[in-house]
Design an enzyme around this catalytic site. Sequence first.
Site, PDB file in Angstrom:
ATOM      1  CG  HIS A 189      -1.988  -1.049   1.150  1.00 14.44           C
ATOM      2  ND1 HIS A 189      -2.878  -1.145   0.098  1.00 14.44           N
ATOM      3  CD2 HIS A 189      -2.278  -2.073   1.993  1.00 14.44           C
ATOM      4  CE1 HIS A 189      -3.680  -2.192   0.307  1.00 14.44           C
ATOM      5  NE2 HIS A 189      -3.318  -2.779   1.445  1.00 14.44           N
ATOM      6  CG  HIS A 204      -6.599  -5.471   1.688  1.00 15.11           C
ATOM      7  ND1 HIS A 204      -6.097  -6.520   2.424  1.00 15.11           N
ATOM      8  CD2 HIS A 204      -7.658  -4.989   2.378  1.00 15.11           C
ATOM      9  CE1 HIS A 204      -6.819  -6.653   3.530  1.00 15.11           C
ATOM     10  NE2 HIS A 204      -7.773  -5.738   3.523  1.00 15.11           N
ATOM     11  CG  ASP A 256      -5.157 -10.225   2.817  1.00 19.07           C
ATOM     12  OD1 ASP A 256      -4.857 -10.695   1.701  1.00 19.07           O
ATOM     13  OD2 ASP A 256      -4.888  -9.061   3.150  1.00 19.07           O
TER      14      ASP A 256
END
Lengths: 551, 435
Positions: free
Chosen positions: B112, B154, B241
């Site tokens: 990120h 994500h 995840d």
Amino acid sequence: MILGIDIGGTHTDAVCIDDHKIIATAKSATGDDLVRSILEVVHALGIDYSGISRIVLSTTLSTNAIIEKKYAPTGMIVSAGPGIDPRLYFLTDDFYLVEGAIDHRGREYIPVNQEQVKQIAGELKGKGIAGVGVVSKFSVRNSQHETMIRSIIEEDFENISMGHTMSGSLNFHRRLNTTYFNTAVMPVQSRFVGSVRRALRELGIHAPMLFLKADGGTYSSSAADRLPVETILSGPAASMMGAVALCRDLNTTTLVLDVGGTTTDIGILIDGVPILEPRGVNINGLETLVRGLKVVSVGAGGDSYVQVKGGTLCVGPQRHGPPAAMGGSAPTPMDAFAILGKFDSGDRDRARSAVSGIAQTLGREVDDVSREIISVMVDNIRTTALDFIDEVNSNPVYTIYEMLHPELVKPEQVMIIGGPARQLQPYIEEAFQLKCIVPDHAMVANALGAALARTTAQITMLADTQQRRMICPELDIEEEVPLSLSFEELKARGTAIIKENAAYLGLTDDVEISILEEQSFNMVRGFSTTGKNMRLKIQTRPGIIREWSSR
Amino acid sequence: MIKAKNRTGLIFFPAYDWEITPSHPERKERLLYTQDQVMEEGVLDIRGIREFKAGLASQEDINRAHFCVPDVASRITPSHNVSAGGCIEAARLVLEGVVDNAFALVRPPGHHAMRVVHGARGFCNINIEAVMIEWIRRHYPRIKKIAIVDTDCHHGDGTQDVYWHDPNVLYISIHQDGRTLYPGSGFPEEFGGPRAQGMTLNVPLPPKTSDAGMLYVMEHVILPVLDEFKPDLVINSAGQDNHYSDPITNMSFTAGGYARLNEMLRPDICVLEGGYSIEAALPYVNTGIILALAGVDYSYVREPDLDPSRIKEDSRVMDYIKRLSEKLLQLWHDRSSMQPPDGPYMERTRSIFYDTDGISETQKEVIRICEDCPGVFRINSHASTGYHILGIHVPWGACDECRDQAQNWFDYPDDYFYAVYLQDMDRDAYTVKVL
């Protein structure tokens, strides 16, 4: 009086110590009957047996039994659950898989299929098998499956060992190997202990008998009966502990070279303690959980065969009999020393004629070639030693602190023990650019190391306060603990447990308890701390008994 | 004894002494159970699999991928030097031929983190893959084209940002649809900068996607795209995840699915990213990935509580994924017909939120639309911390005109900047002018 006996592949050495002094040493050839070899060397010492208060044996018994597969057929009952296919690790057809699974936190997912265990036990009995090892995956987190399997079969077999009692470390396939070998050599060890004890009694020796382990510590013969696998590879351990006994400056990081006929064993002493193999030692190419010294062997010794290959002078790794100077036929480094006038007890003329063939092939002078033989040998040792040090220093670390503060091992001196120690000393000093010491009694360092090694043991303490559980797998202890258990309390409990179980672990009084590894984690579940996961390894420090070291 | 088909290097760095805060998911304990599982399975005793020590990424390494504001030292902790250094070490092992592939099982994560760094976003301070990739390009010029396949749940908005304008780095992200999960981006329309169309490819999957959906996308989108791109190096940002047990996402992948994905992808380097189901997923997923990389049978590796029928995606989810795959492949094939806008410059303005540190940033980015090179760009960045900076990036293979433009921007700042930063890839130069 303390008696140390090291039964090696070729020689059996003995040393007798009294009042901080070596009062007798002896050497004899190792025969097929090890009890006989022990008696011979004890006779050769020529001492009065009545004053003997401690006997320590370092033997190749279990090592040889494993390498030569000289043991009775041994069964294994294994529960694994999901993961790498356990059958890939089965060593013989006598390994059987049963249903059952435990996870990394010791939670049971699939119960043991008890009917299946009974059926397998029947089959093993039908095969005439008397010893069975029981192993489950993650048994060091929860030993319930191993204990249950054992309770089902205990009436049926003479020798049973359980994986979690071998070692508290994780590694399922090493646990399989270790438990299998332990079970296999149990009868071998107990027969041997019985015969030695009877033979020594006949001589009037009643002193307690200890065995040297791979980690350079000793344990009582009763502990050795239970865990004979710990005696594998005690040979290099004997030498390294001998080096510890002979090292006058224990604060100095010391590279130890044990130069034998065929090989040189290389180890490192830090603060007077030899470094250990982190995951366990290998035997016959198979990994085990046996705690042992980190030692590397290079095929360069006093009797290494010297030849010219593709125009290059090669020393070792094979041995083709004794040096020419000692009645053999092949040229060796000892012959080179004889030619250069550094090996007086050897026959110089025989040495010269053995090396002259090589000199002719190379078109050079015999003296010149002799110097090169030694330099090639020393170079082989040096290269291996430097790689070994590099390997030790490249061990992964798991914390930022250790990444930023690396504690690199850097030897400050070299100690040489073994046959050609004196001859090699100046060459090693030159090659390593380090002070190189050859201690007195370097020839019997191994027997001395065995005689003087302290008793050692190691236990693992795991507390999972979320589950309110504390376990010590090696001792089959499980206790309930409060959520508030602190790390200090866990340490205190571990220390007490080691002391309470000293006799079972094979310890004598002369022990110093130290913490080997400690880790403590907050267990965070859904943004809050729900418990602590604490892990400790507690050991009694390896070292030399007071009878010698406090001189 | 098990022998692996491939030589696989493992850099395991669990950073047992680092956490964001004592109760944060990015915690000291995160890789503890993974280590337990890998140790218990005896993975490190498999012939061919070797563990190596992590390294330390230097400030210079980090400055190749980022504009850290005000500087590197203020934005990172030593943990980031090690996790990025662990990736670099993995790359070195592969490129020196010591191993066939490598897995940097390190933390803290990085995907990120964008090119400009004012603080931490999504638990990331610096982009460990980007630092590694720029190190690779610096030291191994033979590596021209690199593909990153990001399988974290994500969207890897940081990696997308760093390589948005780069025609030689293909960034593919498979993630849970941004309409349902942080960071809320990663749609097919985000397709790369004007000179790098198609070099960003986003695959937003609906919640509850399981192995079948993921592997369908692998087979029908990702592998064909990679076949066409022909990268010199493939990197998997191996976030974990997407697992059915993950507490902060809604997907249904399994350890076996992750292993199969890596077997299909055959990455040169895997880098751990997110994954916070530290007991029920990570131990099994990581074991599966390591075995898949090494070419060892992983078919018995599965979660003890796995019930495949419970997590199987329904037919609507599968139909959606099939239509999406078709659309993405079409988009990819049409990429060359997308004309860059008429020059000479293109501008975009965005707001970026640093959730971990609670910082807001506005960026105005200007890129020179260049015929001869990927094009120099500048980022005018203003953060709620008070820092206002200009970062100028001179890309690999920059032409003289772009380099002149960069120098001009650097020499004549046109705003009240705290500092101007000039990052010149070919010259390996990072110049800072504090005003």
